[in-house]
Enzyme design. Structure first.
Site, PDB file in Angstrom:
ATOM      1  N   LYS A   1       0.844  -1.201   0.000  1.00  0.00           N
ATOM      2  CA  LYS A   1       0.000   0.000   0.000  1.00  0.00           C
ATOM      3  C   LYS A   1       0.882   1.255   0.000  1.00  0.00           C
ATOM      4  O   LYS A   1       0.633   2.202  -0.740  1.00  0.00           O
ATOM      5  CB  LYS A   1      -0.934  -0.002   1.218  1.00  0.00           C
TER       6      LYS A   1
ATOM      7  N   GLN B   1      -4.882  -1.926   9.755  1.00  0.00           N
ATOM      8  CA  GLN B   1      -4.783  -3.247   9.121  1.00  0.00           C
ATOM      9  C   GLN B   1      -5.339  -4.328  10.062  1.00  0.00           C
ATOM     10  O   GLN B   1      -5.018  -4.363  11.250  1.00  0.00           O
ATOM     11  CB  GLN B   1      -3.306  -3.532   8.791  1.00  0.00           C
TER      12      GLN B   1
ATOM     13  N   ASP C   1     -11.375   2.125   4.119  1.00  0.00           N
ATOM     14  CA  ASP C   1     -11.754   0.704   4.023  1.00  0.00           C
ATOM     15  C   ASP C   1     -13.263   0.523   3.842  1.00  0.00           C
ATOM     16  O   ASP C   1     -13.717  -0.540   3.444  1.00  0.00           O
ATOM     17  CB  ASP C   1     -11.374  -0.026   5.320  1.00  0.00           C
TER      18      ASP C   1
HETATM   19  N1  GUN Z   1      -6.844  -7.321   6.192  1.00  0.00           N
HETATM   20  C1  GUN Z   1      -7.143  -8.047   5.087  1.00  0.00           C
HETATM   21  N2  GUN Z   1      -7.797  -7.280   4.191  1.00  0.00           N
HETATM   22  C2  GUN Z   1      -7.911  -6.058   4.738  1.00  0.00           C
HETATM   23  C3  GUN Z   1      -8.478  -4.836   4.288  1.00  0.00           C
HETATM   24  O1  GUN Z   1      -9.031  -4.727   3.187  1.00  0.00           O
HETATM   25  N3  GUN Z   1      -8.377  -3.796   5.140  1.00  0.00           N
HETATM   26  C4  GUN Z   1      -7.798  -3.892   6.364  1.00  0.00           C
HETATM   27  N4  GUN Z   1      -7.787  -2.819   7.137  1.00  0.00           N
HETATM   28  N5  GUN Z   1      -7.270  -4.999   6.808  1.00  0.00           N
HETATM   29  C5  GUN Z   1      -7.313  -6.086   5.997  1.00  0.00           C
END
Ligand code: GUN
Length: 293
Positions: free
Chosen positions: A53, A97, A120
């Site tokens: 990211k 996350q 998200d």
């Molecule tokens: N863990 C796995 N996929 C995601 C996601 O799309 N967002 C977040 N914050 N954590 C994750």
């Protein structure tokens, strides 16, 4: 029939081209979109996602902040960090996350995120807005699937979309999005899951089958209608001694057999995967645009 492949790399490149222009326009107005990612603990898979990211932000010319906190971080400490990010005007969007360490209440953390920065789309207020068809953000993976359908010219209106899986991150929002009015939606939607007795009977009626159940090669050719569009959201690591690493990634769909029956199919890896980060970046750009007005 051998299916046409829908490749996340190709679709995401098209979207990144559009995002670059929007980022330039923001910069011309003195705003550099800023995305922060909070990582608690040292889960290796999460570390990889978080790094990717950050790299994508840099590549697009966005401001990227990665906050790594030790796995012993208390809920109170994390909530304090969330409050800090809510108050920081240079951070237009951020995410925490998941998964979080067991001693932290994930729901309490998500509830504390300012919905206008919730890239998200996990905050209940954003989930609700999506459900009523007035979204600020769309959740990244289902939004990525929808873009793959739209940009491949696949008609969704009046088609039967069967979603396999009912997670909060993919299955439930996917179903909610496809049933909305408008382009890339207007579908008739059925959700099936681990407790559905006649699952194969229902998947066999899908014009568009979206699979996110987390079971390697769960969908076999007999469960798919001839000519269906098959979108595989699964990523499962399986043992494979013939592979240099001793393991490899497979989806939730038995790709080799199903591709002979489907009209379109997404491979794993290389299908839906690259779309998630792309749509996350789209949400971060949108968050910055909303601030500028
Ligand atoms: N863990 C796995 N996929 C995601 C996601 O799309 N967002 C977040 N914050 N954590 C994750």
């Amino acid at each position: 029939m051998t299916a046409k492949l829908i490749l996340g790399k190709e679709v995401s490149e098209e979207i990144y081209g559009e995002l670059r222009q929007r980022i330039e326009a923001l910069k011309a107005r003195g705003v550099t979109p800023g995305l922060a990612v909070v990582l608690v603990g040292d889960d290796p898979a999460s570390q990889v996602y978080v790094r990717k990211k950050g790299e994508m932000c840099e590549e697009l010319g966005m401001r990227s902040t990665t906050i790594v906190m030790p796995k012993e971080t208390t809920q109170e400490e994390l909530l304090r960090k969330v409050a800090e990010l809510n108050a920081d005007p240079s951070i237009h969007g951020y995410l925490v996350q998941l998964p979080l360490p067991d001693h932290i209440d994930e729901e309490a953390v998500i509830d504390a995120i300012d919905p206008s920065k919730d890239v998200d789309c996990f905050h209940p207020s954003n989930v609700g807005r999506m459900l009523i068809g007035d979204p600020d953000f769309l959740p990244a993976t289902p939004a990525g699937v929808q873009q793959m359908l739209v940009r491949s010219g696949i008609e969704t209106a009046g088609r039967h979309v069967v979603v396999v899986g009912r997670s909060n991150i993919v299955g439930k929002p996917m179903a909610a999005m496809m049933v909305q009015r408008g382009a890339g939606a207007d579908s008739t939607v059925t959700v099936v899951h681990s407790k559905t007795p006649n699952l194969a009977e229902i998947t066999s009626t899908a014009d568009i089958l979206v699979v996110a159940i987390g079971k390697p090669r769960f969908i076999t050719a007999d469960m798919v209608k001839e000519g269906a569009v098959v979108i595989d959201v699964g990523t499962n690591r399986i043992q494979d001694p013939t592979h240099p690493k001793g393991s490899r990634l497979v989806g939730d769909v038995d790709f080799d057999a199903v591709k002979e029956k489907a009209s379109y199919i997404t491979p794993v890896p290389g299908g839906v995967g690259p779309m998630t980060i792309c749509m996350l970046m789209a949400n971060a750009v949108r968050a910055a645009e909303r601030v500028v007005g």
